[in-house]
Scaffold this motif. Sequence first.
Motif, PDB file in Angstrom:
ATOM      1  N   SER A  78       1.215  -1.200   0.059  1.00  0.00           N
ATOM      2  CA  SER A  78      -0.020  -0.096  -0.031  1.00  0.00           C
ATOM      3  C   SER A  78       0.928   1.219  -0.038  1.00  0.00           C
ATOM      4  O   SER A  78       0.845   1.929  -0.521  1.00  0.00           O
ATOM      5  CB  SER A  78      -0.412  -0.362   1.402  1.00  0.00           C
ATOM      6  OG  SER A  78      -1.149   0.948   1.591  1.00  0.00           O
ATOM      7  N   ALA A  79       1.253   1.718   0.608  1.00  0.00           N
ATOM      8  CA  ALA A  79       2.922   2.699   1.110  1.00  0.00           C
ATOM      9  C   ALA A  79       3.193   2.914  -0.290  1.00  0.00           C
ATOM     10  O   ALA A  79       4.027   3.383  -0.937  1.00  0.00           O
ATOM     11  CB  ALA A  79       3.992   2.151   1.747  1.00  0.00           C
ATOM     12  N   ALA A  80       3.686   0.878  -1.001  1.00  0.00           N
ATOM     13  CA  ALA A  80       4.986   1.703  -2.165  1.00  0.00           C
ATOM     14  C   ALA A  80       4.152   2.262  -3.796  1.00  0.00           C
ATOM     15  O   ALA A  80       4.895   3.028  -4.048  1.00  0.00           O
ATOM     16  CB  ALA A  80       5.105   0.468  -2.625  1.00  0.00           C
ATOM     17  N   SER A  81       2.846   2.034  -3.242  1.00  0.00           N
ATOM     18  CA  SER A  81       2.153   2.890  -4.160  1.00  0.00           C
ATOM     19  C   SER A  81       1.732   3.943  -4.064  1.00  0.00           C
ATOM     20  O   SER A  81       0.609   4.677  -5.084  1.00  0.00           O
ATOM     21  CB  SER A  81       0.724   1.548  -4.839  1.00  0.00           C
ATOM     22  OG  SER A  81      -0.077   1.765  -3.311  1.00  0.00           O
ATOM     23  N   SER A  82       2.026   5.016  -2.779  1.00  0.00           N
ATOM     24  CA  SER A  82       1.133   5.799  -2.652  1.00  0.00           C
ATOM     25  C   SER A  82       1.664   6.823  -1.763  1.00  0.00           C
ATOM     26  O   SER A  82       1.749   8.063  -1.728  1.00  0.00           O
ATOM     27  CB  SER A  82      -0.266   5.496  -1.496  1.00  0.00           C
ATOM     28  OG  SER A  82       0.533   4.694  -0.229  1.00  0.00           O
ATOM     29  N   LEU A  83       3.030   6.396  -1.584  1.00  0.00           N
ATOM     30  CA  LEU A  83       3.764   7.648  -1.295  1.00  0.00           C
ATOM     31  C   LEU A  83       5.072   8.193  -1.887  1.00  0.00           C
ATOM     32  O   LEU A  83       5.236   7.696  -3.396  1.00  0.00           O
ATOM     33  CB  LEU A  83       5.967   6.977  -0.106  1.00  0.00           C
ATOM     34  CG  LEU A  83       4.573   6.051   1.183  1.00  0.00           C
ATOM     35  CD1 LEU A  83       5.629   5.309   2.222  1.00  0.00           C
ATOM     36  CD2 LEU A  83       3.858   6.933   1.519  1.00  0.00           C
TER      37      LEU A  83
ATOM     38  N   LYS B 286      11.305   4.629  -2.223  1.00  0.00           N
ATOM     39  CA  LYS B 286      12.623   3.608  -1.496  1.00  0.00           C
ATOM     40  C   LYS B 286      12.901   3.815  -0.471  1.00  0.00           C
ATOM     41  O   LYS B 286      14.163   2.595  -0.264  1.00  0.00           O
ATOM     42  CB  LYS B 286      13.492   5.539  -1.883  1.00  0.00           C
ATOM     43  CG  LYS B 286      15.120   5.038  -1.968  1.00  0.00           C
ATOM     44  CD  LYS B 286      15.887   6.572  -1.910  1.00  0.00           C
ATOM     45  CE  LYS B 286      17.943   5.646  -1.812  1.00  0.00           C
ATOM     46  NZ  LYS B 286      18.245   6.606  -2.163  1.00  0.00           N
ATOM     47  N   ALA B 287      12.387   4.297   0.110  1.00  0.00           N
ATOM     48  CA  ALA B 287      12.300   4.235   1.744  1.00  0.00           C
ATOM     49  C   ALA B 287      11.461   3.312   1.981  1.00  0.00           C
ATOM     50  O   ALA B 287      11.879   1.702   3.282  1.00  0.00           O
ATOM     51  CB  ALA B 287      12.206   5.054   2.409  1.00  0.00           C
ATOM     52  N   SER B 288      10.857   2.653   1.791  1.00  0.00           N
ATOM     53  CA  SER B 288      10.418   0.809   1.928  1.00  0.00           C
ATOM     54  C   SER B 288      10.830   0.119   1.540  1.00  0.00           C
ATOM     55  O   SER B 288      10.915  -1.324   1.550  1.00  0.00           O
ATOM     56  CB  SER B 288       8.263   1.238   0.764  1.00  0.00           C
ATOM     57  OG  SER B 288       9.116   0.787  -0.409  1.00  0.00           O
ATOM     58  N   ILE B 289      11.881   0.375   0.374  1.00  0.00           N
ATOM     59  CA  ILE B 289      12.497  -0.993  -0.147  1.00  0.00           C
ATOM     60  C   ILE B 289      13.858  -1.009   1.132  1.00  0.00           C
ATOM     61  O   ILE B 289      13.650  -1.818   0.658  1.00  0.00           O
ATOM     62  CB  ILE B 289      13.259  -0.434  -1.590  1.00  0.00           C
ATOM     63  CG1 ILE B 289      12.340  -0.521  -2.382  1.00  0.00           C
ATOM     64  CG2 ILE B 289      13.960  -1.534  -1.983  1.00  0.00           C
ATOM     65  CD1 ILE B 289      12.897   0.358  -4.109  1.00  0.00           C
TER      66      ILE B 289
ATOM     67  N   LEU C 264      10.335  -5.944  -8.035  1.00  0.00           N
ATOM     68  CA  LEU C 264      10.443  -5.995  -9.447  1.00  0.00           C
ATOM     69  C   LEU C 264       9.669  -4.624  -9.986  1.00  0.00           C
ATOM     70  O   LEU C 264       9.716  -3.419 -11.208  1.00  0.00           O
ATOM     71  CB  LEU C 264      10.241  -6.865 -10.009  1.00  0.00           C
ATOM     72  CG  LEU C 264      10.833  -8.368  -9.890  1.00  0.00           C
ATOM     73  CD1 LEU C 264      10.107  -9.508 -10.344  1.00  0.00           C
ATOM     74  CD2 LEU C 264      12.525  -7.902 -10.323  1.00  0.00           C
ATOM     75  N   SER C 265       8.184  -4.273  -9.729  1.00  0.00           N
ATOM     76  CA  SER C 265       7.446  -3.333  -9.480  1.00  0.00           C
ATOM     77  C   SER C 265       8.198  -1.714  -9.150  1.00  0.00           C
ATOM     78  O   SER C 265       8.165  -0.943 -10.174  1.00  0.00           O
ATOM     79  CB  SER C 265       6.416  -3.525  -8.786  1.00  0.00           C
ATOM     80  OG  SER C 265       6.344  -3.078  -7.929  1.00  0.00           O
ATOM     81  N   LEU C 266       8.654  -1.733  -8.646  1.00  0.00           N
ATOM     82  CA  LEU C 266       9.897  -0.993  -7.906  1.00  0.00           C
ATOM     83  C   LEU C 266      10.634  -0.807  -8.227  1.00  0.00           C
ATOM     84  O   LEU C 266      11.549   0.485  -9.334  1.00  0.00           O
ATOM     85  CB  LEU C 266       9.916  -0.823  -6.433  1.00  0.00           C
ATOM     86  CG  LEU C 266       8.443  -0.852  -5.646  1.00  0.00           C
ATOM     87  CD1 LEU C 266       9.950  -0.930  -4.486  1.00  0.00           C
ATOM     88  CD2 LEU C 266       8.218   0.556  -5.582  1.00  0.00           C
TER      89      LEU C 266
ATOM     90  N   GLN D 257      14.454   7.108 -10.807  1.00  0.00           N
ATOM     91  CA  GLN D 257      15.925   6.604 -10.804  1.00  0.00           C
ATOM     92  C   GLN D 257      16.764   6.211  -9.910  1.00  0.00           C
ATOM     93  O   GLN D 257      16.311   5.210  -9.686  1.00  0.00           O
ATOM     94  CB  GLN D 257      16.998   7.227 -11.986  1.00  0.00           C
ATOM     95  CG  GLN D 257      18.449   6.788 -11.982  1.00  0.00           C
ATOM     96  CD  GLN D 257      18.759   7.900 -12.105  1.00  0.00           C
ATOM     97  OE1 GLN D 257      19.074   8.462 -13.312  1.00  0.00           O
ATOM     98  NE2 GLN D 257      20.486   7.390 -12.030  1.00  0.00           N
ATOM     99  N   GLU D 258      16.222   7.204  -8.395  1.00  0.00           N
ATOM    100  CA  GLU D 258      16.947   6.916  -7.448  1.00  0.00           C
ATOM    101  C   GLU D 258      15.790   5.392  -6.590  1.00  0.00           C
ATOM    102  O   GLU D 258      16.887   4.274  -6.215  1.00  0.00           O
ATOM    103  CB  GLU D 258      17.051   7.422  -6.183  1.00  0.00           C
ATOM    104  CG  GLU D 258      17.795   8.494  -6.468  1.00  0.00           C
ATOM    105  CD  GLU D 258      16.798  10.017  -7.310  1.00  0.00           C
ATOM    106  OE1 GLU D 258      17.650  11.213  -7.173  1.00  0.00           O
ATOM    107  OE2 GLU D 258      16.028   9.588  -8.067  1.00  0.00           O
ATOM    108  N   VAL D 259      14.972   5.627  -6.554  1.00  0.00           N
ATOM    109  CA  VAL D 259      13.452   4.601  -6.412  1.00  0.00           C
ATOM    110  C   VAL D 259      14.195   2.857  -7.882  1.00  0.00           C
ATOM    111  O   VAL D 259      14.078   1.774  -6.937  1.00  0.00           O
ATOM    112  CB  VAL D 259      12.100   4.489  -6.352  1.00  0.00           C
ATOM    113  CG1 VAL D 259      11.519   3.341  -6.255  1.00  0.00           C
ATOM    114  CG2 VAL D 259      11.842   5.242  -5.626  1.00  0.00           C
ATOM    115  N   ARG D 260      14.341   3.170  -8.657  1.00  0.00           N
ATOM    116  CA  ARG D 260      15.050   2.206  -9.202  1.00  0.00           C
ATOM    117  C   ARG D 260      16.522   1.730  -9.022  1.00  0.00           C
ATOM    118  O   ARG D 260      16.607  -0.366  -8.673  1.00  0.00           O
ATOM    119  CB  ARG D 260      15.126   2.670 -10.661  1.00  0.00           C
ATOM    120  CG  ARG D 260      14.007   2.722 -11.576  1.00  0.00           C
ATOM    121  CD  ARG D 260      13.538   3.432 -12.921  1.00  0.00           C
ATOM    122  NE  ARG D 260      14.951   4.201 -13.676  1.00  0.00           N
ATOM    123  CZ  ARG D 260      14.813   4.820 -14.072  1.00  0.00           C
ATOM    124  NH1 ARG D 260      13.660   5.099 -13.225  1.00  0.00           N
ATOM    125  NH2 ARG D 260      15.999   5.713 -14.271  1.00  0.00           N
ATOM    126  N   ALA D 261      17.264   2.376  -8.452  1.00  0.00           N
ATOM    127  CA  ALA D 261      18.807   1.792  -7.791  1.00  0.00           C
ATOM    128  C   ALA D 261      18.310   1.379  -6.978  1.00  0.00           C
ATOM    129  O   ALA D 261      18.999  -0.469  -6.215  1.00  0.00           O
ATOM    130  CB  ALA D 261      19.103   2.966  -8.292  1.00  0.00           C
TER     131      ALA D 261
END
Length: 218
Positions: free
Chosen positions: A25-30, A36-39, A68-70, A76-80
């Motif tokens: 839920s957090a990863a789709s709304s923040l 990035k923090a959720s990862i 994989l979705s993130l 770019q920072e989230v992908r990394a």
Amino acid sequence: ATHRTMVYSLLHPGDFRPFLDSLQSAASSLGWRGRKASINFIMCVITTNLFTSSMNSEDMEETLQLVLSLLEDEQQEVRAEASECLSAMVHVRLVAVSDSLLNRLKSLAATPLPKKRTLAQIAANYVPKGLVLRHAGTLGLCSLIRAFPYSVPDWMPELLMILDRHMADPAPIQGTVRESLSEFKRTHHDNWEADKLKFSDEQLQVLTELLISPSYYV
């Protein structure tokens, strides 16, 4: 303090599901910093509970799909960060390098490059979706290579050949590839006489030229 306690807490069987639901839920709304923090949160909890029975195969599969979705995130920072998480999960054997995972990442990496951005798009920091997906695939392949710093699994030579084809890609893909190849060269240096036997003559020639090419150091 509460979050810090949760990160380093041992989860009991059944506790991981609510945790995963809240993360999804957090990863789709923040905002992107929250994503990035959720990862990072995922990596810490998984590491802490690595040798417990709190995570079943279904939980791990859903966690993998979330990561994989993130990996395809617009930021770019989230992908990394997702790339680092995927590499860690593979390295500790929580995730297997399956054909489906390889095919998904190779397909993303093969996303056609979009047309060059206009000056207006550059000024607006617009990043085409095609470039995001192509970078996601490249990051994913680099994650798998990085997960095996002292060995060469059967699938790795092909992935290195794919990275070779991305050396001329625009930023940030080119930088990702160069960093990955530099790390591969460093970690496989000591055992290279044995590791190079995993490559065909053609692959070895490409890799050797790639790692000593002047453009590699630019």
